[in-house]
Design an enzyme around this catalytic site. Structure first.
Site, PDB file in Angstrom:
ATOM      1  N   ASP A   1       1.331  -1.405   0.147  1.00 17.86           N
ATOM      2  CA  ASP A   1      -0.327   0.092   0.071  1.00 17.86           C
ATOM      3  C   ASP A   1       1.021   1.577  -0.383  1.00 17.86           C
ATOM      4  O   ASP A   1       1.863   1.565  -0.091  1.00 17.86           O
ATOM      5  CB  ASP A   1      -1.192  -0.026   1.389  1.00 17.86           C
ATOM      6  CG  ASP A   1      -2.570   0.310   1.031  1.00 17.86           C
ATOM      7  OD1 ASP A   1      -2.142   1.630  -0.286  1.00 17.86           O
ATOM      8  OD2 ASP A   1      -3.090   0.848   2.267  1.00 17.86           O
ATOM      9  N   GLY A   2      -0.342   2.216  -1.223  1.00 19.82           N
ATOM     10  CA  GLY A   2       0.486   3.651  -0.628  1.00 19.82           C
ATOM     11  C   GLY A   2       1.720   4.257  -2.145  1.00 19.82           C
ATOM     12  O   GLY A   2       2.164   5.676  -1.652  1.00 19.82           O
TER      13      GLY A   2
ATOM     14  N   GLY B   1       0.159   5.147  -3.901  1.00 16.14           N
ATOM     15  CA  GLY B   1      -0.933   6.533  -4.995  1.00 16.14           C
ATOM     16  C   GLY B   1      -0.238   7.841  -3.894  1.00 16.14           C
ATOM     17  O   GLY B   1       0.176   9.087  -4.626  1.00 16.14           O
TER      18      GLY B   1
ATOM     19  N   ARG C   1      -1.076   8.644  -9.963  1.00 21.22           N
ATOM     20  CA  ARG C   1      -0.840   7.514  -9.876  1.00 21.22           C
ATOM     21  C   ARG C   1      -0.221   6.333 -10.090  1.00 21.22           C
ATOM     22  O   ARG C   1       0.595   5.538  -9.391  1.00 21.22           O
ATOM     23  CB  ARG C   1      -2.155   6.571  -8.710  1.00 21.22           C
ATOM     24  CG  ARG C   1      -3.408   7.674  -8.792  1.00 21.22           C
ATOM     25  CD  ARG C   1      -4.694   7.347  -7.748  1.00 21.22           C
ATOM     26  NE  ARG C   1      -4.377   5.831  -7.912  1.00 21.22           N
ATOM     27  CZ  ARG C   1      -4.641   5.545  -6.018  1.00 21.22           C
ATOM     28  NH1 ARG C   1      -4.147   6.737  -5.335  1.00 21.22           N
ATOM     29  NH2 ARG C   1      -4.360   4.811  -5.192  1.00 21.22           N
TER      30      ARG C   1
ATOM     31  N   HIS D   1       2.621   3.263  -9.115  1.00 19.69           N
ATOM     32  CA  HIS D   1       2.830   1.851  -9.574  1.00 19.69           C
ATOM     33  C   HIS D   1       4.032   1.080 -10.220  1.00 19.69           C
ATOM     34  O   HIS D   1       4.327   0.212  -9.363  1.00 19.69           O
ATOM     35  CB  HIS D   1       1.015   1.132 -10.311  1.00 19.69           C
ATOM     36  CG  HIS D   1      -0.404   1.484  -9.626  1.00 19.69           C
ATOM     37  ND1 HIS D   1       0.093   1.183  -8.146  1.00 19.69           N
ATOM     38  CD2 HIS D   1      -1.139   1.747  -9.489  1.00 19.69           C
ATOM     39  CE1 HIS D   1      -1.105   1.833  -7.847  1.00 19.69           C
ATOM     40  NE2 HIS D   1      -2.180   2.406  -8.478  1.00 19.69           N
TER      41      HIS D   1
ATOM     42  N   SER E   1      -6.997  -6.552  -4.351  1.00 20.08           N
ATOM     43  CA  SER E   1      -8.314  -7.289  -4.459  1.00 20.08           C
ATOM     44  C   SER E   1      -8.956  -6.959  -4.921  1.00 20.08           C
ATOM     45  O   SER E   1     -10.165  -6.452  -6.269  1.00 20.08           O
ATOM     46  CB  SER E   1      -8.511  -6.716  -2.592  1.00 20.08           C
ATOM     47  OG  SER E   1      -8.997  -5.485  -3.195  1.00 20.08           O
TER      48      SER E   1
ATOM     49  N   GLU F   1     -11.710  -5.892  -4.274  1.00 15.34           N
ATOM     50  CA  GLU F   1     -12.146  -4.073  -3.133  1.00 15.34           C
ATOM     51  C   GLU F   1     -11.811  -3.400  -4.350  1.00 15.34           C
ATOM     52  O   GLU F   1     -12.328  -1.812  -5.135  1.00 15.34           O
ATOM     53  CB  GLU F   1     -11.992  -3.826  -2.146  1.00 15.34           C
ATOM     54  CG  GLU F   1     -13.036  -4.721  -1.185  1.00 15.34           C
ATOM     55  CD  GLU F   1     -12.900  -6.017  -0.912  1.00 15.34           C
ATOM     56  OE1 GLU F   1     -11.219  -6.668  -1.039  1.00 15.34           O
ATOM     57  OE2 GLU F   1     -13.344  -6.876  -0.638  1.00 15.34           O
TER      58      GLU F   1
ATOM     59  N   TRP G   1     -12.105  -3.274  -7.820  1.00 10.11           N
ATOM     60  CA  TRP G   1     -12.513  -3.405  -8.916  1.00 10.11           C
ATOM     61  C   TRP G   1     -12.769  -1.924  -8.898  1.00 10.11           C
ATOM     62  O   TRP G   1     -13.760  -1.576  -9.880  1.00 10.11           O
ATOM     63  CB  TRP G   1     -13.279  -4.550  -9.055  1.00 10.11           C
ATOM     64  CG  TRP G   1     -12.746  -5.842  -9.768  1.00 10.11           C
ATOM     65  CD1 TRP G   1     -12.369  -6.403  -8.445  1.00 10.11           C
ATOM     66  CD2 TRP G   1     -12.119  -5.525 -10.327  1.00 10.11           C
ATOM     67  NE1 TRP G   1     -11.898  -7.560  -9.524  1.00 10.11           N
ATOM     68  CE2 TRP G   1     -11.780  -7.591 -11.089  1.00 10.11           C
ATOM     69  CE3 TRP G   1     -12.007  -5.307 -11.830  1.00 10.11           C
ATOM     70  CZ2 TRP G   1     -11.342  -8.528 -12.052  1.00 10.11           C
ATOM     71  CZ3 TRP G   1     -11.357  -5.541 -13.017  1.00 10.11           C
ATOM     72  CH2 TRP G   1     -10.960  -6.842 -12.760  1.00 10.11           C
TER      73      TRP G   1
ATOM     74  N   ARG H   1     -11.934   1.246  -7.920  1.00 11.50           N
ATOM     75  CA  ARG H   1     -11.169   1.645  -9.304  1.00 11.50           C
ATOM     76  C   ARG H   1     -11.242   2.903 -10.357  1.00 11.50           C
ATOM     77  O   ARG H   1     -12.545   1.509 -10.625  1.00 11.50           O
ATOM     78  CB  ARG H   1      -9.674   1.902  -8.246  1.00 11.50           C
ATOM     79  CG  ARG H   1      -9.212   1.617  -7.168  1.00 11.50           C
ATOM     80  CD  ARG H   1      -7.824   1.520  -7.391  1.00 11.50           C
ATOM     81  NE  ARG H   1      -7.596   0.980  -5.521  1.00 11.50           N
ATOM     82  CZ  ARG H   1      -6.458   1.508  -5.276  1.00 11.50           C
ATOM     83  NH1 ARG H   1      -5.300   1.708  -6.236  1.00 11.50           N
ATOM     84  NH2 ARG H   1      -6.156   1.358  -3.499  1.00 11.50           N
TER      85      ARG H   1
ATOM     86  N   LEU I   1      11.962 -20.487  -3.304  1.00 12.54           N
ATOM     87  CA  LEU I   1      10.763 -19.367  -2.629  1.00 12.54           C
ATOM     88  C   LEU I   1       9.071 -19.532  -3.049  1.00 12.54           C
ATOM     89  O   LEU I   1       9.080 -19.847  -4.483  1.00 12.54           O
ATOM     90  CB  LEU I   1      10.787 -17.947  -3.330  1.00 12.54           C
ATOM     91  CG  LEU I   1      10.451 -17.002  -2.779  1.00 12.54           C
ATOM     92  CD1 LEU I   1      10.293 -16.753  -1.147  1.00 12.54           C
ATOM     93  CD2 LEU I   1      10.223 -15.450  -3.514  1.00 12.54           C
TER      94      LEU I   1
ATOM     95  N   SER J   1      -7.573  -5.194   5.338  1.00 15.93           N
ATOM     96  CA  SER J   1      -8.544  -4.889   4.100  1.00 15.93           C
ATOM     97  C   SER J   1      -8.718  -6.752   3.958  1.00 15.93           C
ATOM     98  O   SER J   1      -7.727  -6.712   2.238  1.00 15.93           O
ATOM     99  CB  SER J   1      -7.158  -4.589   3.440  1.00 15.93           C
ATOM    100  OG  SER J   1      -7.406  -2.711   3.857  1.00 15.93           O
TER     101      SER J   1
HETATM  102  C1  IPE Z   1      -1.043   0.363  -3.851  1.00 17.42           C
HETATM  103  O1  IPE Z   1      -1.260   0.878  -3.206  1.00 17.42           O
HETATM  104  C2  IPE Z   1      -2.301  -1.091  -4.304  1.00 17.42           C
HETATM  105  C3  IPE Z   1      -2.351  -2.093  -5.159  1.00 17.42           C
HETATM  106  C4  IPE Z   1      -1.319  -2.014  -5.660  1.00 17.42           C
HETATM  107  C5  IPE Z   1      -3.697  -1.373  -5.697  1.00 17.42           C
HETATM  108  P1  IPE Z   1      -2.533   1.893  -3.649  1.00 17.42           P
HETATM  109  O2  IPE Z   1      -2.407   2.266  -5.309  1.00 17.42           O
HETATM  110  O3  IPE Z   1      -3.499   1.605  -2.804  1.00 17.42           O
HETATM  111  O4  IPE Z   1      -1.473   3.612  -3.259  1.00 17.42           O
HETATM  112  P2  IPE Z   1      -2.858   5.039  -2.459  1.00 17.42           P
HETATM  113  O5  IPE Z   1      -3.539   3.923  -0.880  1.00 17.42           O
HETATM  114  O6  IPE Z   1      -2.993   5.482  -2.529  1.00 17.42           O
HETATM  115  O7  IPE Z   1      -1.432   5.518  -1.332  1.00 17.42           O
HETATM  116 MG    MG Z   2      -3.942   2.230  -0.652  1.00 20.69          MG
END
Ligand code: IPE
Ligand code: MG
Length: 235
Positions: A2-3, A5, A15, A19, A47, A49, A51, A53, A113, A178
């Site tokens: 996460d993070g 964006g 965004r 990624h 996830s 969820e 979808w 976006r 792995l 989540s």
């Molecule tokens: C990556 O981070 C999540 C996915 C790969 C779907 P986010 O896209 O959720 O980043 P934030 O939460 O907006 O910072």
């Molecule tokens: Mg996020």
């Protein structure tokens, strides 16, 4: 993971830029697992969820996923990484399914792995699916309801025989699960860091592992019991 964006926003970029940067963290974390002998890694990539976006972002994520699988597959094979998908195939774009199949097939012999990629994954949905599979067996008479155990549920989840995670790392400072591996994380140690996923590289991963190593996992026992067991183990 996460993070992405927020990482991009801090740089006045869109965004997708975040990624893209996140892919390098994926590579870094896989490399660490191989070097440190961590045998299992699960990456929560998309996830159920997610979808919700904007479709432009979803499309960009699939493009990135394709690029990653395409470019990295030979590297994964070379290093003995075994790729497995967890989540629903249904709903995933066809080309993603094909690339995933190829990755799963070509890495099937990997033993360094075990890499679970959670795509179109939801913990609750996984449990519903397991219940349905078990119900079918009960209905057809191959399974007695009184024989249903924790182990029965385990084996009907996507994660099958894979052990429960020892450590769950949550980036970008969010204090929530989540819908991730809900059943499997019953006794998992949770590590939360403010670091955004694109900045989560070797140094940050090491911090998480070191933090984990300082934990005392009691699994319901007392501290004294845990210590006694450890001593018994050593002798
Ligand atoms: C990556 O981070 C999540 C996915 C790969 C779907 P986010 O896209 O959720 O980043 P934030 O939460 O907006 O910072
Ligand atoms: Mg996020």
């Amino acid at each position: 993971m996460d993070g992405n964006g927020r990482w991009a926003k801090k740089r006045f970029r869109n965004r997708v830029y975040g990624h893209e940067a996140g892919i390098d963290s994926v590579k870094a974390v896989i490399k660490c697992c191989l070097e440190w002998g961590i045998p299992y890694l699960t990456l929560y990539a998309f996830s159920k969820e997610n979808w919700k976006r904007p479709s432009s972002e979803i499309q960009a994520l699939w493009q990135l996923m394709k690029r990653f699988l395409h470019a990295e597959l030979p590297v994964l094979v070379e290093h003995g990484v075994r790729v497995v998908h967890i989540g629903d195939r249904e709903g995933l774009p066809e080309d993603i399914c094909r690339l995933l199949d190829e990755a799963v097939e070509k890495t099937a012999c990997g033993s360094s792995l075990y890499l679970q990629v959670a795509l179109n994954y939801g913990g609750r949905q996984e449990i519903v699916r397991a219940v349905r599979l078990i119900a079918e067996k009960v209905k057809s008479g191959v399974l007695d309801p009184s024989a249903i155990s924790v182990e029965t549920i385990n084996t009907h989840l996507f994660t099958g025989e894979v052990p429960d995670p020892d450590l769950l790392i949550r980036t970008s400072g969010e204090f929530r699960v989540s819908n991730f591996l809900l059943w499997q994380i019953a006794y998992t140690e949770i590590y939360i860091t403010d670091v955004l996923w694109p900045d989560f590289r070797e140094r940050e991963f090491l911090k998480a592992v070191e933090d984990y190593q300082r934990r005392e996992r009691r699994f319901g026992m007392t501290s004294e019991q845990v210590e006694a067991r450890e001593i018994a183990h050593l002798s």
